[in-house]
Each structure stands twice: as structure tokens, then as C-alpha cells.
Scaffold this motif. Structure first.
Motif, PDB file in Angstrom:
ATOM      1  N   ASP A  75       2.709  -8.422 -20.745  1.00 15.98           N
ATOM      2  CA  ASP A  75       2.281  -9.178 -21.929  1.00 15.98           C
ATOM      3  C   ASP A  75       1.610  -8.305 -22.988  1.00 15.98           C
ATOM      4  O   ASP A  75       1.365  -8.778 -24.106  1.00 15.98           O
ATOM      5  N   ASP A  76       1.284  -7.069 -22.634  1.00 15.60           N
ATOM      6  CA  ASP A  76       0.555  -6.213 -23.575  1.00 15.60           C
ATOM      7  C   ASP A  76       0.789  -4.764 -23.165  1.00 15.60           C
ATOM      8  O   ASP A  76       0.172  -4.279 -22.216  1.00 15.60           O
ATOM      9  N   TRP A  77       1.699  -4.073 -23.858  1.00 17.82           N
ATOM     10  CA  TRP A  77       2.052  -2.717 -23.458  1.00 17.82           C
ATOM     11  C   TRP A  77       2.108  -1.783 -24.661  1.00 17.82           C
ATOM     12  O   TRP A  77       2.366  -2.196 -25.784  1.00 17.82           O
ATOM     13  N   SER A  78       1.828  -0.534 -24.373  1.00 14.93           N
ATOM     14  CA  SER A  78       1.965   0.546 -25.356  1.00 14.93           C
ATOM     15  C   SER A  78       2.747   1.657 -24.682  1.00 14.93           C
ATOM     16  O   SER A  78       2.287   2.224 -23.683  1.00 14.93           O
ATOM     17  N   ALA A 101       7.891 -11.036 -25.130  1.00 20.09           N
ATOM     18  CA  ALA A 101       8.901 -12.000 -24.692  1.00 20.09           C
ATOM     19  C   ALA A 101       8.973 -13.190 -25.644  1.00 20.09           C
ATOM     20  O   ALA A 101      10.026 -13.827 -25.764  1.00 20.09           O
ATOM     21  N   TYR A 102       7.861 -13.480 -26.342  1.00 20.86           N
ATOM     22  CA  TYR A 102       7.805 -14.615 -27.259  1.00 20.86           C
ATOM     23  C   TYR A 102       7.953 -14.181 -28.722  1.00 20.86           C
ATOM     24  O   TYR A 102       8.675 -14.808 -29.496  1.00 20.86           O
ATOM     25  N   LEU A 204      13.031  -3.468 -17.693  1.00 20.17           N
ATOM     26  CA  LEU A 204      12.946  -4.693 -18.491  1.00 20.17           C
ATOM     27  C   LEU A 204      11.795  -5.606 -18.075  1.00 20.17           C
ATOM     28  O   LEU A 204      11.071  -6.112 -18.953  1.00 20.17           O
ATOM     29  N   PRO A 205      11.555  -5.854 -16.786  1.00 19.22           N
ATOM     30  CA  PRO A 205      10.418  -6.708 -16.433  1.00 19.22           C
ATOM     31  C   PRO A 205       9.073  -6.156 -16.907  1.00 19.22           C
ATOM     32  O   PRO A 205       8.149  -6.931 -17.198  1.00 19.22           O
ATOM     33  N   LEU A 206       8.943  -4.837 -16.998  1.00 13.77           N
ATOM     34  CA  LEU A 206       7.692  -4.248 -17.478  1.00 13.77           C
ATOM     35  C   LEU A 206       7.487  -4.479 -18.969  1.00 13.77           C
ATOM     36  O   LEU A 206       6.361  -4.410 -19.465  1.00 13.77           O
ATOM     37  N   LEU A 209      10.592  -8.863 -20.045  1.00 11.05           N
ATOM     38  CA  LEU A 209      11.933  -9.426 -20.183  1.00 11.05           C
ATOM     39  C   LEU A 209      12.577  -9.620 -18.821  1.00 11.05           C
ATOM     40  O   LEU A 209      12.287  -8.877 -17.879  1.00 11.05           O
ATOM     41  N   PRO A 210      13.476 -10.605 -18.687  1.00  8.89           N
ATOM     42  CA  PRO A 210      14.123 -10.802 -17.398  1.00  8.89           C
ATOM     43  C   PRO A 210      15.108  -9.680 -17.115  1.00  8.89           C
ATOM     44  O   PRO A 210      15.668  -9.073 -18.036  1.00  8.89           O
ATOM     45  N   PRO A 211      15.337  -9.369 -15.844  1.00  6.39           N
ATOM     46  CA  PRO A 211      16.344  -8.350 -15.512  1.00  6.39           C
ATOM     47  C   PRO A 211      17.730  -8.827 -15.908  1.00  6.39           C
ATOM     48  O   PRO A 211      18.003 -10.024 -15.989  1.00  6.39           O
ATOM     49  N   ARG A 212      18.594  -7.879 -16.191  1.00  4.93           N
ATOM     50  CA  ARG A 212      19.960  -8.249 -16.554  1.00  4.93           C
ATOM     51  C   ARG A 212      20.689  -8.775 -15.312  1.00  4.93           C
ATOM     52  O   ARG A 212      20.482  -8.301 -14.210  1.00  4.93           O
ATOM     53  N   ALA A 213      21.554  -9.744 -15.559  1.00  8.58           N
ATOM     54  CA  ALA A 213      22.326 -10.334 -14.458  1.00  8.58           C
ATOM     55  C   ALA A 213      23.324  -9.312 -13.925  1.00  8.58           C
ATOM     56  O   ALA A 213      23.832  -8.493 -14.662  1.00  8.58           O
TER      57      ALA A 213
END
Length: 213
Positions: A75-78, A101-102, A204-206, A209-213
Motif C-alpha cells: 500500500d505504500d512503496w518507494s 492498486a486504487y 506484482l503483489p509487492l 497488484l494481483p499476480p498474472r493468471a
């Protein structure tokens, strides 16, 4: 590293590689900070970290990366990359997101060793993280800012298609100075040939975002 796949994330361009730094990379980046990143007397940063003596600038350069890694959350990354050019570490390019994500919005910041400036590297390294943001992460907007007396940074933004997004006043050293905000929308971004993203899917989860299918 299975539990921290960001260390395998890279963005390559025709001349540059952007990656999370190894300890040796951090040593080289600290050397660039100690050598200087802007002309004496100027101050392009809101936090005047370059006013410190060379050894303190070098140490704080290493510490900021450790702090960012420890504080990272989806939710909060640099994400601060080192920039490699012709086999040398020449600067750093940051991309940050909060509630990405939002919002689907990232911000950027960077610095480049003084002796590596005026070679087009600053524009190319910003374009690299824009490619990661828009083509890789599906961002809708990218923002940045610079003091109005920092024409180099603003010229990079305008070259890449950013539009002015208002003025803010911030403390700088012992006075007040105006900052120009700029914003780039996805529809105004132009993809460049020869820019590639490597190792993104496990990360992606980091980024929230959801992982790709």
C-alpha cells in the motif's frame, strides 16, 4: 531471492540498466553522492542532504535504501533503482506509489552524478520508470515536481510530455521557494523502442497488484 523478488526486477533501455542495488552498487552510488550531484550554491532538493560533508552524503545514500526496503508495503512503496551506464553506477531513479492498486498513480524523483549530466541520461532513466509504470504496472498518471529555478528537471518532464499541475511553496534551507508540479497522463505517454522490463511478474503483489493468471 525467492522472498524478495524485487532484486531481480530490471528495466533496460538502449543505453541504461535500472535495478535495485546490490551492496556493491550502493557503494558506487554513495561515491557519486560524495563527488557531488549539483553545482555548488544551488539546491534542487527540499531536504538539503547535499549540504552535508561528502562522507555524510555517502552514508545517507546507503541508509535511505535500507529504510525504503524495510518500510515497503503493497500500500505504500518507494522503489529506488540504481542507474548503470557503460558499466558504471551514475545515479538513482525512484518511483513511488501509495494505494497504487486504487489510484494507479506514481511519483518520481532522481539524481545523477554531476560528471554524468548533460548526456541525456536523466531523460532516459525517467523514461525507463515511466515505461515500467505505464506498460508494466498499468498506471494511469505519473507525477513529479521541481523547484522553479531547476530548469533541467522541468525540461526533462516537458520533453516526456508532462503538463503543469500547479505551484506549491515549500521551505528550502532557511527560506521559501516555489515548486512546479507536473503530471503525465497515460494517454499523453509515448512508448519508446528498445525499452524492456525483466522479472516483473513475481513482484506484482509487492506493488499491490494481483499476480498474472
Amino acid at each position: 531471492m525467492r522472498h524478495w523478488p524485487l532484486f531481480a526486477l530490471r528495466v533496460t533501455t538502449p543505453r541504461l540498466e535500472l535495478r535495485l542495488p546490490t551492496l556493491d552498487d550502493l557503494d558506487a552510488l554513495a561515491d557519486r553522492a560524495a563527488e557531488g550531484v549539483h553545482e555548488p550554491g544551488g539546491m534542487p532538493f527540499g531536504v538539503p542532504w547535499t549540504d552535508a560533508p561528502p562522507d555524510e552524503r555517502a552514508r545517507s545514500t546507503v541508509q535511505i535504501h535500507f529504510r525504503q526496503w524495510g518500510a515497503w508495503s503493497p500500500d505504500d512503496w518507494s522503489c529506488s533503482f540504481v542507474v548503470a551506464w557503460e558499466g558504471r553506477i551514475v545515479g538513482t531513479q525512484e518511483m513511488a506509489g501509495r494505494d497504487f492498486a486504487y489510484t494507479r498513480e506514481i511519483s518520481t524523483g532522481s539524481w545523477l552524478g554531476l560528471r554524468f549530466q548533460d548526456k541525456g541520461i536523466g531523460t532516459e532513466m525517467r523514461a525507463a520508470v515511466l515505461h515500467l509504470a505505464f506498460a508494466g504496472l498499468g498506471a494511469r498518471h505519473a507525477t513529479s515536481s521541481a523547484f522553479v529555478d531547476n530548469p533541467r528537471s522541468l525540461a526533462v518532464s516537458r520533453k516526456l510530455g508532462y503538463r503543469d499541475d500547479g505551484i506549491e511553496v515549500h521551505r528550502r534551507r532557511d527560506g521559501a521557494a516555489q515548486q512546479q508540479r507536473v503530471r503525465l497522463a497515460r494517454e499523453d505517454w509515448t512508448a519508446r523502442a528498445g525499452f524492456e522490463i525483466h522479472g516483473l511478474d513475481p513482484c506484482l503483489p509487492l506493488f499491490g497488484l494481483p499476480p498474472r493468471a
